[in-house]
Design a protein around this motif. Structure first.
Motif, PDB file in Angstrom:
ATOM      1  N   PHE A 120      12.216  45.165  47.693  1.00  0.00           N
ATOM      2  CA  PHE A 120      11.160  44.451  48.407  1.00  0.00           C
ATOM      3  C   PHE A 120      11.559  44.231  49.852  1.00  0.00           C
ATOM      4  O   PHE A 120      12.731  44.083  50.179  1.00  0.00           O
ATOM      5  CB  PHE A 120      10.892  43.082  47.776  1.00  0.00           C
ATOM      6  CG  PHE A 120      10.113  43.142  46.510  1.00  0.00           C
ATOM      7  CD1 PHE A 120       8.725  43.146  46.521  1.00  0.00           C
ATOM      8  CD2 PHE A 120      10.768  43.211  45.294  1.00  0.00           C
ATOM      9  CE1 PHE A 120       8.001  43.220  45.345  1.00  0.00           C
ATOM     10  CE2 PHE A 120      10.054  43.284  44.113  1.00  0.00           C
ATOM     11  CZ  PHE A 120       8.670  43.280  44.134  1.00  0.00           C
ATOM     12  N   SER A 121      10.554  44.163  50.686  1.00  0.00           N
ATOM     13  CA  SER A 121      10.758  43.733  52.058  1.00  0.00           C
ATOM     14  C   SER A 121      11.027  42.234  52.071  1.00  0.00           C
ATOM     15  O   SER A 121      10.921  41.547  51.052  1.00  0.00           O
ATOM     16  CB  SER A 121       9.501  44.010  52.881  1.00  0.00           C
ATOM     17  OG  SER A 121       8.437  43.131  52.470  1.00  0.00           O
ATOM     18  N   GLU A 122      11.349  41.739  53.236  1.00  0.00           N
ATOM     19  CA  GLU A 122      11.320  40.296  53.460  1.00  0.00           C
ATOM     20  C   GLU A 122       9.928  39.786  53.070  1.00  0.00           C
ATOM     21  O   GLU A 122       8.926  40.470  53.255  1.00  0.00           O
ATOM     22  CB  GLU A 122      11.588  40.034  54.937  1.00  0.00           C
ATOM     23  CG  GLU A 122      11.537  38.588  55.350  1.00  0.00           C
ATOM     24  CD  GLU A 122      11.831  38.410  56.830  1.00  0.00           C
ATOM     25  OE1 GLU A 122      11.473  37.346  57.365  1.00  0.00           O
ATOM     26  OE2 GLU A 122      12.392  39.338  57.431  1.00  0.00           O
ATOM     27  N   TYR A 149       2.682  56.991  46.157  1.00  0.00           N
ATOM     28  CA  TYR A 149       2.569  56.326  47.452  1.00  0.00           C
ATOM     29  C   TYR A 149       3.929  55.739  47.763  1.00  0.00           C
ATOM     30  O   TYR A 149       4.854  55.828  46.931  1.00  0.00           O
ATOM     31  CB  TYR A 149       1.464  55.254  47.468  1.00  0.00           C
ATOM     32  CG  TYR A 149       1.277  54.525  46.163  1.00  0.00           C
ATOM     33  CD1 TYR A 149       2.090  53.469  45.801  1.00  0.00           C
ATOM     34  CD2 TYR A 149       0.268  54.900  45.284  1.00  0.00           C
ATOM     35  CE1 TYR A 149       1.919  52.805  44.593  1.00  0.00           C
ATOM     36  CE2 TYR A 149       0.092  54.252  44.075  1.00  0.00           C
ATOM     37  CZ  TYR A 149       0.923  53.195  43.732  1.00  0.00           C
ATOM     38  OH  TYR A 149       0.757  52.553  42.536  1.00  0.00           O
ATOM     39  N   ASP A 150       4.070  55.142  48.940  1.00  0.00           N
ATOM     40  CA  ASP A 150       5.397  54.765  49.421  1.00  0.00           C
ATOM     41  C   ASP A 150       5.654  53.265  49.454  1.00  0.00           C
ATOM     42  O   ASP A 150       6.799  52.835  49.602  1.00  0.00           O
ATOM     43  CB  ASP A 150       5.605  55.345  50.823  1.00  0.00           C
ATOM     44  CG  ASP A 150       5.356  56.845  50.845  1.00  0.00           C
ATOM     45  OD1 ASP A 150       5.993  57.555  50.047  1.00  0.00           O
ATOM     46  OD2 ASP A 150       4.501  57.292  51.639  1.00  0.00           O
ATOM     47  N   THR A 151       4.612  52.463  49.384  1.00  0.00           N
ATOM     48  CA  THR A 151       4.760  51.008  49.365  1.00  0.00           C
ATOM     49  C   THR A 151       3.748  50.419  48.401  1.00  0.00           C
ATOM     50  O   THR A 151       2.737  51.049  48.065  1.00  0.00           O
ATOM     51  CB  THR A 151       4.513  50.373  50.751  1.00  0.00           C
ATOM     52  OG1 THR A 151       3.110  50.412  51.042  1.00  0.00           O
ATOM     53  CG2 THR A 151       5.284  51.085  51.844  1.00  0.00           C
ATOM     54  N   ILE A 152       4.024  49.193  47.974  1.00  0.00           N
ATOM     55  CA  ILE A 152       3.017  48.362  47.303  1.00  0.00           C
ATOM     56  C   ILE A 152       2.803  47.145  48.185  1.00  0.00           C
ATOM     57  O   ILE A 152       3.737  46.395  48.453  1.00  0.00           O
ATOM     58  CB  ILE A 152       3.470  47.908  45.904  1.00  0.00           C
ATOM     59  CG1 ILE A 152       3.623  49.104  44.972  1.00  0.00           C
ATOM     60  CG2 ILE A 152       2.465  46.901  45.314  1.00  0.00           C
ATOM     61  CD1 ILE A 152       4.241  48.749  43.622  1.00  0.00           C
ATOM     62  N   ILE A 153       1.591  46.968  48.650  1.00  0.00           N
ATOM     63  CA  ILE A 153       1.235  45.773  49.419  1.00  0.00           C
ATOM     64  C   ILE A 153      -0.024  45.224  48.759  1.00  0.00           C
ATOM     65  O   ILE A 153      -1.151  45.517  49.151  1.00  0.00           O
ATOM     66  CB  ILE A 153       1.092  46.069  50.920  1.00  0.00           C
ATOM     67  CG1 ILE A 153       0.700  44.813  51.694  1.00  0.00           C
ATOM     68  CG2 ILE A 153       0.216  47.265  51.198  1.00  0.00           C
ATOM     69  CD1 ILE A 153       0.884  44.922  53.197  1.00  0.00           C
ATOM     70  N   ALA A 154       0.189  44.423  47.703  1.00  0.00           N
ATOM     71  CA  ALA A 154      -0.895  44.048  46.800  1.00  0.00           C
ATOM     72  C   ALA A 154      -0.681  42.660  46.199  1.00  0.00           C
ATOM     73  O   ALA A 154      -0.784  42.474  44.990  1.00  0.00           O
ATOM     74  CB  ALA A 154      -1.025  45.084  45.687  1.00  0.00           C
ATOM     75  N   MET A 164       1.934  41.016  45.612  1.00  0.00           N
ATOM     76  CA  MET A 164       2.965  41.096  44.581  1.00  0.00           C
ATOM     77  C   MET A 164       4.149  40.196  44.915  1.00  0.00           C
ATOM     78  O   MET A 164       4.798  40.355  45.947  1.00  0.00           O
ATOM     79  CB  MET A 164       3.450  42.539  44.420  1.00  0.00           C
ATOM     80  CG  MET A 164       4.532  42.693  43.361  1.00  0.00           C
ATOM     81  SD  MET A 164       5.032  44.410  43.154  1.00  0.00           S
ATOM     82  CE  MET A 164       3.609  45.045  42.261  1.00  0.00           C
ATOM     83  N   SER A 165       4.433  39.255  44.023  1.00  0.00           N
ATOM     84  CA  SER A 165       5.547  38.347  44.246  1.00  0.00           C
ATOM     85  C   SER A 165       6.888  39.035  43.995  1.00  0.00           C
ATOM     86  O   SER A 165       7.006  39.950  43.195  1.00  0.00           O
ATOM     87  CB  SER A 165       5.438  37.142  43.315  1.00  0.00           C
ATOM     88  OG  SER A 165       4.460  36.257  43.764  1.00  0.00           O
ATOM     89  N   ILE A 166       7.873  38.572  44.702  1.00  0.00           N
ATOM     90  CA  ILE A 166       9.237  39.066  44.560  1.00  0.00           C
ATOM     91  C   ILE A 166       9.888  38.339  43.387  1.00  0.00           C
ATOM     92  O   ILE A 166       9.974  37.112  43.382  1.00  0.00           O
ATOM     93  CB  ILE A 166      10.034  38.814  45.850  1.00  0.00           C
ATOM     94  CG1 ILE A 166       9.345  39.479  47.037  1.00  0.00           C
ATOM     95  CG2 ILE A 166      11.473  39.281  45.709  1.00  0.00           C
ATOM     96  CD1 ILE A 166       9.854  39.016  48.394  1.00  0.00           C
ATOM     97  N   MET A 194       8.959  48.682  47.527  1.00  0.00           N
ATOM     98  CA  MET A 194       9.341  50.040  47.917  1.00  0.00           C
ATOM     99  C   MET A 194      10.370  50.591  46.947  1.00  0.00           C
ATOM    100  O   MET A 194      11.036  49.833  46.237  1.00  0.00           O
ATOM    101  CB  MET A 194       9.921  50.030  49.341  1.00  0.00           C
ATOM    102  CG  MET A 194       8.892  49.858  50.437  1.00  0.00           C
ATOM    103  SD  MET A 194       9.634  49.434  52.046  1.00  0.00           S
ATOM    104  CE  MET A 194       9.828  47.656  51.845  1.00  0.00           C
ATOM    105  N   ARG A 195      10.500  51.898  46.919  1.00  0.00           N
ATOM    106  CA  ARG A 195      11.524  52.505  46.082  1.00  0.00           C
ATOM    107  C   ARG A 195      12.903  52.127  46.600  1.00  0.00           C
ATOM    108  O   ARG A 195      13.104  51.948  47.810  1.00  0.00           O
ATOM    109  CB  ARG A 195      11.355  54.031  46.062  1.00  0.00           C
ATOM    110  CG  ARG A 195      10.132  54.504  45.284  1.00  0.00           C
ATOM    111  CD  ARG A 195      10.035  56.023  45.290  1.00  0.00           C
ATOM    112  NE  ARG A 195       9.685  56.520  46.619  1.00  0.00           N
ATOM    113  CZ  ARG A 195       8.433  56.684  47.054  1.00  0.00           C
ATOM    114  NH1 ARG A 195       7.411  56.380  46.271  1.00  0.00           N
ATOM    115  NH2 ARG A 195       8.198  57.154  48.265  1.00  0.00           N
ATOM    116  N   LYS A 196      13.877  52.037  45.709  1.00  0.00           N
ATOM    117  CA  LYS A 196      15.226  51.646  46.091  1.00  0.00           C
ATOM    118  C   LYS A 196      15.863  52.651  47.053  1.00  0.00           C
ATOM    119  O   LYS A 196      16.759  52.294  47.815  1.00  0.00           O
ATOM    120  CB  LYS A 196      16.093  51.482  44.840  1.00  0.00           C
ATOM    121  CG  LYS A 196      15.757  50.238  44.032  1.00  0.00           C
ATOM    122  CD  LYS A 196      16.675  50.112  42.822  1.00  0.00           C
ATOM    123  CE  LYS A 196      16.407  48.812  42.071  1.00  0.00           C
ATOM    124  NZ  LYS A 196      16.848  47.620  42.826  1.00  0.00           N
ATOM    125  N   SER A 197      15.385  53.875  47.029  1.00  0.00           N
ATOM    126  CA  SER A 197      15.950  54.911  47.901  1.00  0.00           C
ATOM    127  C   SER A 197      15.435  54.829  49.334  1.00  0.00           C
ATOM    128  O   SER A 197      15.927  55.557  50.204  1.00  0.00           O
ATOM    129  CB  SER A 197      15.632  56.296  47.328  1.00  0.00           C
ATOM    130  OG  SER A 197      14.233  56.443  47.125  1.00  0.00           O
TER     131      SER A 197
END
Length: 241
Positions: free
Chosen positions: A101-103, A82-87, A89-91, A202-205
């Motif tokens: 990570f996103s903002e 998959y393309d993101t983790i939205i779960a 998850m702390s930065i 997200m992946r670094k790429s």
């Protein structure tokens, strides 16, 4: 907000998501209400489902949801499942060595101990925590007796059936469980601040994808809709921006 830590090094693959593709796959656990859970229709639901759908709309992305067990959620992201983790998850700095990570879309909140008795032995007793979380790492670092479980539900069950003296988890996850326990469970000890806010992994790429989600998150903060959504799912006393 759940705080995952990495117990072993993971080598991230370089293949990223192309924004020209038809669908961005949103990975979540589906077992951490109210952040994410599976509803009676068998669909992903909760704060992060509503948030993710709105972010995809603002970013003009077509998205679909993928459920993955918590302990393999980062490896399966970097492997391209998959393309993101939205779960929830702390930065963390440790995790940022492997993924980007996103903002942050949710501020950091303290973790708490919950037990069946106000005089529960936190320092000398058995403390339940979900495996591969900052909470389990904290318990181990403090020299407490740690009992790890695969899911949040199992940590609560361990306290209820006497396997553990207390559970240590994110306060906003435990708050509704305590409220619905009719006095069986209670917060004990002092809150412990951990983590640095919750973001989309997200992946670094995938820098272009990250930029799109960052812009969408910022727009929701600016117009107040993100705070309204947090309060809707976590209550009037929730930590907001």
């Amino acid at each position: 907000m759940k705080k995952l830590i990495l117990s072993t090094a993971i080598v991230a693959l370089t293949a990223g998501v192309s924004l020209a593709q038809d669908v961005v796959r949103m990975g979540t656990e589906g077992a951490y209400p109210p952040s994410n859970f599976i509803n009676d229709k068998g669909e992903v639901d909760g704060f992060e489902r509503e948030l993710g759908d709105e972010l995809c709309k603002r970013a003009e992305l077509k998205c679909e949801w993928v459920v993955n067990e918590w302990d393999s959620i980062i490896p399966n992201l970097v492997s391209g499942n998959y393309d993101t983790i939205i779960a929830a998850m702390s930065i963390t700095d440790e995790r940022k060595e492997v993924i980007d990570f996103s903002e942050a879309y949710q501020p950091a909140t303290p973790s708490v101990f919950v037990a069946k008795s106000a005089d529960a032995d936190i320092k000398g007793g058995v403390i339940a925590a979900q495996t591969s979380t900052i909470q389990s790492g904290y318990v181990a670092e403090q020299g407490m007796t740690l009992a790890e479980y695969a899911t949040g539900d199992e940590t609560i069950a361990a306290v209820r059936n006497g396997e553990a003296d207390a559970v240590f988890a994110d306060g906003e996850y435990l708050a509704p469980i305590v409220a619905e326990s009719n006095g069986e469970l209670m917060v004990v000890g002092e809150p412990v601040p951990l983590g640095g806010g919750v973001g989309i992994g997200m992946r670094k790429s995938d820098a272009e994808l990250r930029a799109k989600f960052d812009a969408a998150i910022t727009s929701m903060k600016d117009d107040g809709s993100l705070n309204a959504m947090i309060v809707k799912w976590f209550g009037e006393n929730a930590t907001t921006w």
